[in-house]
Scaffold this motif. Structure first.
Motif, PDB file in Angstrom:
ATOM      1  N   HIS A  60      -6.784  40.976  12.958  1.00  0.00           N
ATOM      2  CA  HIS A  60      -6.090  39.456  12.062  1.00  0.00           C
ATOM      3  C   HIS A  60      -4.871  39.713  11.022  1.00  0.00           C
ATOM      4  N   GLU A  66     -16.752  39.876  17.164  1.00  0.00           N
ATOM      5  CA  GLU A  66     -17.709  38.834  16.263  1.00  0.00           C
ATOM      6  C   GLU A  66     -18.452  38.775  16.999  1.00  0.00           C
ATOM      7  N   GLN A 105      -9.979  37.916   3.229  1.00  0.00           N
ATOM      8  CA  GLN A 105     -11.297  37.408   2.471  1.00  0.00           C
ATOM      9  C   GLN A 105     -12.200  38.458   3.366  1.00  0.00           C
ATOM     10  N   ILE A 106     -12.251  39.347   4.265  1.00  0.00           N
ATOM     11  CA  ILE A 106     -12.938  40.242   5.238  1.00  0.00           C
ATOM     12  C   ILE A 106     -13.124  41.410   4.595  1.00  0.00           C
ATOM     13  N   ALA A 149     -10.273  43.782  10.506  1.00  0.00           N
ATOM     14  CA  ALA A 149      -9.101  43.155   9.524  1.00  0.00           C
ATOM     15  C   ALA A 149      -7.871  43.086  10.081  1.00  0.00           C
ATOM     16  N   ASP A 194      -3.087  36.632  10.016  1.00  0.00           N
ATOM     17  CA  ASP A 194      -3.513  35.965   9.163  1.00  0.00           C
ATOM     18  C   ASP A 194      -3.844  36.376   7.716  1.00  0.00           C
ATOM     19  N   HIS A 195      -2.791  36.961   6.942  1.00  0.00           N
ATOM     20  CA  HIS A 195      -3.664  37.836   5.508  1.00  0.00           C
ATOM     21  C   HIS A 195      -4.371  37.361   4.269  1.00  0.00           C
ATOM     22  N   ASP A 196      -5.029  35.366   4.816  1.00  0.00           N
ATOM     23  CA  ASP A 196      -5.972  35.301   3.962  1.00  0.00           C
ATOM     24  C   ASP A 196      -7.350  35.266   4.144  1.00  0.00           C
ATOM     25  N   ARG A 197      -7.361  35.380   5.737  1.00  0.00           N
ATOM     26  CA  ARG A 197      -8.758  36.038   6.136  1.00  0.00           C
ATOM     27  C   ARG A 197      -8.657  37.198   6.368  1.00  0.00           C
TER      28      ARG A 197
END
Length: 442
Positions: A246, A222, A257-258, A243, A251-254
């Motif tokens: 994460h 980041e 998104q990635i 990804a 953090d599967h939603d993140r």
């Protein structure tokens, strides 16, 4: 003769061509999207720029697409003609063309040997060093990468603008050999010397991932976003690493998104982009995440390559996409193509015989007890399929999943023991182990 900033001696007498070629080499080093344009500018300024033709040939070969083979052949022919017009050119140019001849004929190994031998007295000449590093990466030759990187660093001159990039390659090579402290030191030095060195940034992120330092890896990627997001499709690969970190956090939603915004923002058919996407969706499926229709575009591309075995690493990822959507005919065609490749000659035919065929059969659910008996040999030979430890971990996980689905928990545990030499145990592998135990007791 001209000696460019990256210490390559060429026969061009056009200053504009020299500058444009230096831009192309810088673009190669930094994974910039304007590299092709810089190469075209080089050839406009000097149509007989031998090194530019050679680089064009290598660029088509490393994309590992069967339809680009004629382009590489044409670039080689142009390089030979340019050499003839320049009365044989410079020694550096002759070495590059000689190496391209081997690569175009199907032997990256021989191409590497020719580059190493030809530049033995000046191993820090950046273009041949980077080319051999890239070819070794595709062959999984971590020993060779490390030896070449070590030699190059010892011969670096203070004025060499490629110094940071060479340290970045050394950092990656050290990481692939599990020498993580040294890899971090070299990676940090690479980025200090050359902030645009995304390969060095990439090497450091590998170390954090392999060590299980999830938050450190996320913070590193980041904080360096402004650098790696300027890359060509290599930015998709950097996002893939983010990804994975994460994913380890759960953090599967993140992760999704990635995937949508950064790993697969375009439906490209580059094998590296496909590998990122296929291996990430496969991991998500293994932990029970519904990925919707995201497999669809990957399978469509894979169908167009169901007979393309130019690179076995790519073919196995395409096979996975076909299996994911239940395309049995397409998967069968690709397994057959890999088996046919194994009977041929050349680097990738050997990879097909040693890794491709048994791996393809296991992925497609065609594995037999005999295939499982060669598990140790497959694990030992796995680096030959190319890519990094992080990329090949997909194949390790897929093997474990295939064996575990038959209730062979002992086989999964054995793979886990071998895997720990490369990467700390993570939640995905533990999930595969638990599933194997459940299958055994069912």
């Amino acid at each position: 003769m001209q000696r460019d900033a990256y210490e390559l001696t060429t026969s061009t007498d056009k200053a504009e061509s020299v500058r444009a070629f230096e831009d192309a080499v810088y673009g190669l080093a930094t994974h910039r999207p304007n590299t092709g344009a810089a190469l075209q500018a080089t050839l406009r300024a000097d149509p007989d720029h031998v090194a530019a033709h050679a680089l064009k040939g290598f660029a088509n070969l490393v994309l590992a697409r069967s339809e680009l083979s004629p382009n590489a052949t044409a670039a080689l022919a142009d390089a030979r003609k340019a050499l003839a017009k320049r009365n044989g050119g410079t020694e550096d140019e002759r070495i590059l063309v000689h190496a391209l001849e081997a690569a175009e004929a199907g032997s990256f190994v021989q191409a590497i040997d020719r580059l190493d031998a030809g530049f033995a007295d000046k191993p820090a000449t950046f273009l041949p060093f980077k080319l051999s590093h890239s070819l070794r990466f595709m062959l999984g030759d971590s020993d060779g990468m490390l030896a070449a990187g070590t030699r190059a660093v010892k011969h670096l001159s203070p004025s060499n603008p490629g110094a940071g990039f060479i340290f970045g390659c050394l950092a990656f090579s050290l990481e692939e050999k599990g020498r993580y402290d040294e890899a971090l030191s070299a990676g940090y030095r690479a980025v200090d010397l050359q902030p645009d060195d995304s390969w060095g940034l990439h090497a450091v992120s590998h170390v954090f991932e392999m060590r299980g330092q999830t938050q450190d890896g996320i913070d590193w990627l980041e904080s360096s976003r402004t650098e790696w997001t300027r890359c060509n499709n290599f930015s998709f690969h950097m996002a893939w690493h983010l990804a994975l970190l994460h994913l380890e956090r759960g953090d599967h939603d993140r992760v999704l998104q990635i995937y949508d915004d950064e790993v697969r923002p375009q439906q490209t058919d580059d094998f590296r982009d496909m590998a990122n996407a296929v291996s990430l969706l496969w991991r998500l499926n293994q932990v029970g995440v519904h990925v919707g229709s995201r497999w669809k575009d990957l399978a469509e591309i894979a169908r167009t390559r169901s007979r393309d075995t130019t690179l076995i690493f790519a073919a196995l990822h395409n096979l996975t996409a076909l299996i994911a959507v239940g395309d049995r005919d397409g998967a069968s065609d690709l397994v057959d193509a890999i088996e046919n490749k194994a009977s041929g000659t050349g680097d990738q035919s050997r990879v097909a015989a040693e890794i491709g065929v048994p791996m393809a059969r296991m992925l497609a659910g065609l594995g037999t007890p005999a295939d499982r008996q060669v598990l140790d040999r497959m694990m030992i030979n796995l680096p030959k399929v190319g890519g990094s430890n992080a990329q090949r971990d997909f194949f390790v996980l897929a093997l474990a999943q295939a064996i575990g689905s038959n209730g062979d928990s002992a086989g999964v545990s054995h793979i886990g023991q071998l895997r720990r030499h490369l990467k700390v145990e993570d939640r995905l592998f533990r999930s595969i182990q638990e599933t194997a135990v459940m299958s055994l007791s069912a």
